[in-house]
Design a protein around this motif. Structure first.
Motif, PDB file in Angstrom:
ATOM      1  N   GLY A   9      -4.465  69.951  93.262  1.00 25.96           N
ATOM      2  CA  GLY A   9      -3.627  69.913  92.069  1.00 25.96           C
ATOM      3  C   GLY A   9      -4.213  70.635  90.870  1.00 25.96           C
ATOM      4  O   GLY A   9      -3.616  70.640  89.787  1.00 25.96           O
ATOM      5  N   ALA A  10      -5.377  71.271  91.027  1.00 28.16           N
ATOM      6  CA  ALA A  10      -6.013  71.955  89.906  1.00 28.16           C
ATOM      7  C   ALA A  10      -5.547  73.407  89.803  1.00 28.16           C
ATOM      8  O   ALA A  10      -5.418  74.100  90.811  1.00 28.16           O
ATOM      9  CB  ALA A  10      -7.531  71.923  90.059  1.00 28.16           C
ATOM     10  N   GLU A  11      -5.298  73.850  88.589  1.00 30.32           N
ATOM     11  CA  GLU A  11      -4.986  75.254  88.340  1.00 30.32           C
ATOM     12  C   GLU A  11      -6.279  76.061  88.430  1.00 30.32           C
ATOM     13  O   GLU A  11      -7.351  75.584  88.067  1.00 30.32           O
ATOM     14  CB  GLU A  11      -4.378  75.391  86.946  1.00 30.32           C
ATOM     15  CG  GLU A  11      -4.041  76.803  86.532  1.00 30.32           C
ATOM     16  CD  GLU A  11      -3.454  76.861  85.131  1.00 30.32           C
ATOM     17  OE1 GLU A  11      -2.267  76.515  84.980  1.00 30.32           O
ATOM     18  OE2 GLU A  11      -4.193  77.232  84.196  1.00 30.32           O
ATOM     19  N   LEU A  12      -6.178  77.287  88.914  1.00 33.23           N
ATOM     20  CA  LEU A  12      -7.343  78.157  89.011  1.00 33.23           C
ATOM     21  C   LEU A  12      -7.265  79.238  87.932  1.00 33.23           C
ATOM     22  O   LEU A  12      -6.221  79.864  87.742  1.00 33.23           O
ATOM     23  CB  LEU A  12      -7.396  78.822  90.391  1.00 33.23           C
ATOM     24  CG  LEU A  12      -8.485  79.887  90.606  1.00 33.23           C
ATOM     25  CD1 LEU A  12      -9.876  79.283  90.478  1.00 33.23           C
ATOM     26  CD2 LEU A  12      -8.307  80.561  91.967  1.00 33.23           C
ATOM     27  N   ARG A  13      -8.372  79.434  87.231  1.00 32.96           N
ATOM     28  CA  ARG A  13      -8.491  80.539  86.281  1.00 32.96           C
ATOM     29  C   ARG A  13      -9.587  81.468  86.774  1.00 32.96           C
ATOM     30  O   ARG A  13     -10.660  81.010  87.155  1.00 32.96           O
ATOM     31  CB  ARG A  13      -8.810  80.018  84.879  1.00 32.96           C
ATOM     32  CG  ARG A  13      -7.738  79.094  84.316  1.00 32.96           C
ATOM     33  CD  ARG A  13      -8.095  78.654  82.905  1.00 32.96           C
ATOM     34  NE  ARG A  13      -7.110  77.715  82.379  1.00 32.96           N
ATOM     35  CZ  ARG A  13      -7.228  76.393  82.441  1.00 32.96           C
ATOM     36  NH1 ARG A  13      -8.310  75.865  83.008  1.00 32.96           N
ATOM     37  NH2 ARG A  13      -6.300  75.603  81.951  1.00 32.96           N
ATOM     38  N   VAL A  14      -9.289  82.759  86.761  1.00 30.04           N
ATOM     39  CA  VAL A  14     -10.220  83.766  87.293  1.00 30.04           C
ATOM     40  C   VAL A  14     -10.446  84.840  86.243  1.00 30.04           C
ATOM     41  O   VAL A  14      -9.487  85.348  85.643  1.00 30.04           O
ATOM     42  CB  VAL A  14      -9.665  84.412  88.574  1.00 30.04           C
ATOM     43  CG1 VAL A  14     -10.647  85.436  89.128  1.00 30.04           C
ATOM     44  CG2 VAL A  14      -9.338  83.357  89.630  1.00 30.04           C
ATOM     45  N   PHE A  15     -11.725  85.195  86.015  1.00 34.72           N
ATOM     46  CA  PHE A  15     -12.054  86.285  85.099  1.00 34.72           C
ATOM     47  C   PHE A  15     -12.282  87.560  85.897  1.00 34.72           C
ATOM     48  O   PHE A  15     -13.130  87.625  86.786  1.00 34.72           O
ATOM     49  CB  PHE A  15     -13.323  85.956  84.303  1.00 34.72           C
ATOM     50  CG  PHE A  15     -13.740  87.047  83.354  1.00 34.72           C
ATOM     51  CD1 PHE A  15     -13.047  87.259  82.171  1.00 34.72           C
ATOM     52  CD2 PHE A  15     -14.824  87.870  83.652  1.00 34.72           C
ATOM     53  CE1 PHE A  15     -13.424  88.273  81.291  1.00 34.72           C
ATOM     54  CE2 PHE A  15     -15.211  88.878  82.772  1.00 34.72           C
ATOM     55  CZ  PHE A  15     -14.502  89.084  81.594  1.00 34.72           C
ATOM     56  N   GLY A  16     -11.511  88.595  85.584  1.00 32.19           N
ATOM     57  CA  GLY A  16     -11.652  89.889  86.241  1.00 32.19           C
ATOM     58  C   GLY A  16     -12.275  90.892  85.292  1.00 32.19           C
ATOM     59  O   GLY A  16     -11.927  90.940  84.105  1.00 32.19           O
ATOM     60  N   TYR A  17     -13.208  91.714  85.780  1.00 36.25           N
ATOM     61  CA  TYR A  17     -13.885  92.696  84.938  1.00 36.25           C
ATOM     62  C   TYR A  17     -13.897  94.082  85.557  1.00 36.25           C
ATOM     63  O   TYR A  17     -14.282  95.057  84.907  1.00 36.25           O
ATOM     64  CB  TYR A  17     -15.328  92.257  84.661  1.00 36.25           C
ATOM     65  CG  TYR A  17     -16.175  92.102  85.909  1.00 36.25           C
ATOM     66  CD1 TYR A  17     -16.904  93.168  86.427  1.00 36.25           C
ATOM     67  CD2 TYR A  17     -16.233  90.885  86.582  1.00 36.25           C
ATOM     68  CE1 TYR A  17     -17.666  93.027  87.572  1.00 36.25           C
ATOM     69  CE2 TYR A  17     -17.002  90.730  87.718  1.00 36.25           C
ATOM     70  CZ  TYR A  17     -17.713  91.801  88.210  1.00 36.25           C
ATOM     71  OH  TYR A  17     -18.457  91.653  89.359  1.00 36.25           O
ATOM     72  N   GLY A  18     -13.489  94.206  86.817  1.00 34.37           N
ATOM     73  CA  GLY A  18     -13.460  95.494  87.511  1.00 34.37           C
ATOM     74  C   GLY A  18     -12.100  95.687  88.157  1.00 34.37           C
ATOM     75  O   GLY A  18     -11.062  95.445  87.531  1.00 34.37           O
ATOM     76  N   SER A  19     -12.091  96.094  89.416  1.00 38.33           N
ATOM     77  CA  SER A  19     -10.831  96.386  90.109  1.00 38.33           C
ATOM     78  C   SER A  19      -9.907  95.182  90.185  1.00 38.33           C
ATOM     79  O   SER A  19      -8.691  95.334  90.336  1.00 38.33           O
ATOM     80  CB  SER A  19     -11.114  96.915  91.512  1.00 38.33           C
ATOM     81  OG  SER A  19     -11.772  95.943  92.302  1.00 38.33           O
ATOM     82  N   LEU A  20     -10.465  93.984  90.067  1.00 37.10           N
ATOM     83  CA  LEU A  20      -9.628  92.783  90.086  1.00 37.10           C
ATOM     84  C   LEU A  20      -8.598  92.813  88.957  1.00 37.10           C
ATOM     85  O   LEU A  20      -7.498  92.282  89.104  1.00 37.10           O
ATOM     86  CB  LEU A  20     -10.513  91.539  89.940  1.00 37.10           C
ATOM     87  CG  LEU A  20      -9.894  90.182  90.297  1.00 37.10           C
ATOM     88  CD1 LEU A  20      -9.555  90.119  91.770  1.00 37.10           C
ATOM     89  CD2 LEU A  20     -10.844  89.057  89.923  1.00 37.10           C
TER      90      LEU A  20
END
Length: 203
Positions: free
Chosen positions: A30-41
């Motif tokens: 049930g947790a939301e995911l936060r992702v930090f992208g710095y390149g091709s992501l």
């Protein structure tokens, strides 16, 4: 999707698979995911997300600190690809992923980023444009890994990039593509621009 740091099958036997598996991200249901992208992501996430917003990560910077011995170079002539390294600050993008997709996205990122174990997943604080602080998953360069190239001078980075070619193309094309996408996003990365100028000038 294969990562830019993936290596040949005979080299995979030298990688600590147990360590890689121990770094698999497991989320609370049930947790939301936060992702930090710095390149091709940032421009090729390849996963569903709610939104994507500019974010700044303090304490780390974007650097050509990872040896690429497959996709942008070879074992005999390694190229360089981006990693998050300690010190400074990095402008990037933060993705929000719905809870129902979160674990599948985390597993996909593990498959994409953790082929050789050169990155270490960490939960880090990022600052958004409205000054809110959020915790996001980021893949940081593992300084203990044999693919970690360390801190290199701009001239040395340019020299290595200029001569490296791998399975998916030249290291120069990787550099140019990165600079173009960062420019399109309004991120003016001085170091990467200086590397590109040296490459283009043949220095």
């Amino acid at each position: 999707m294969p990562t830019e740091t993936a290596i040949d099958e005979d080299e995979l036997g030298l990688i600590d698979q147990d360590l890689i598996e121990s770094r698999r991200v497991k989320l609370e249901p049930g947790a939301e995911l936060r992702v930090f992208g710095y390149g091709s992501l940032m421009w090729r996430p390849d996963f569903p997300y709610i939104d994507i917003v500019p974010a700044a990560l303090h304490g780390y910077h974007r650097a050509f600190c990872i040896h690429s011995t497959h996709y942008r170079g070879t074992r005999e002539n390694p190229g360089l690809v981006l990693g998050l390294d300690r010190g400074g600050m990095c402008h990037g993008r933060m993705f929000r992923v719905k809870p129902e997709h979160a674990q599948a996205v985390a597993d996909g990122l593990h498959a994409r980023e953790m082929v050789t174990g050169v990155y270490e997943p960490r939960w880090l604080k990022v600052r958004l444009e409205d000054n809110r602080i959020q915790t996001a998953l980021a893949y940081v360069a593992d300084r203990r890994h044999p693919q970690y190239a360390g801190k290199l001078e701009i001239a040395e980075i340019a020299r290595r990039i200029k001569k490296a070619i791998g399975k998916t193309g030249s290291n120069v094309d990787y550099l140019k593509n990165t600079v173009v996408h960062l420019e399109e996003m309004g991120i003016h990365e001085g170091v990467l621009h200086r590397v590109l100028r040296q490459v283009e000038q043949g220095q």
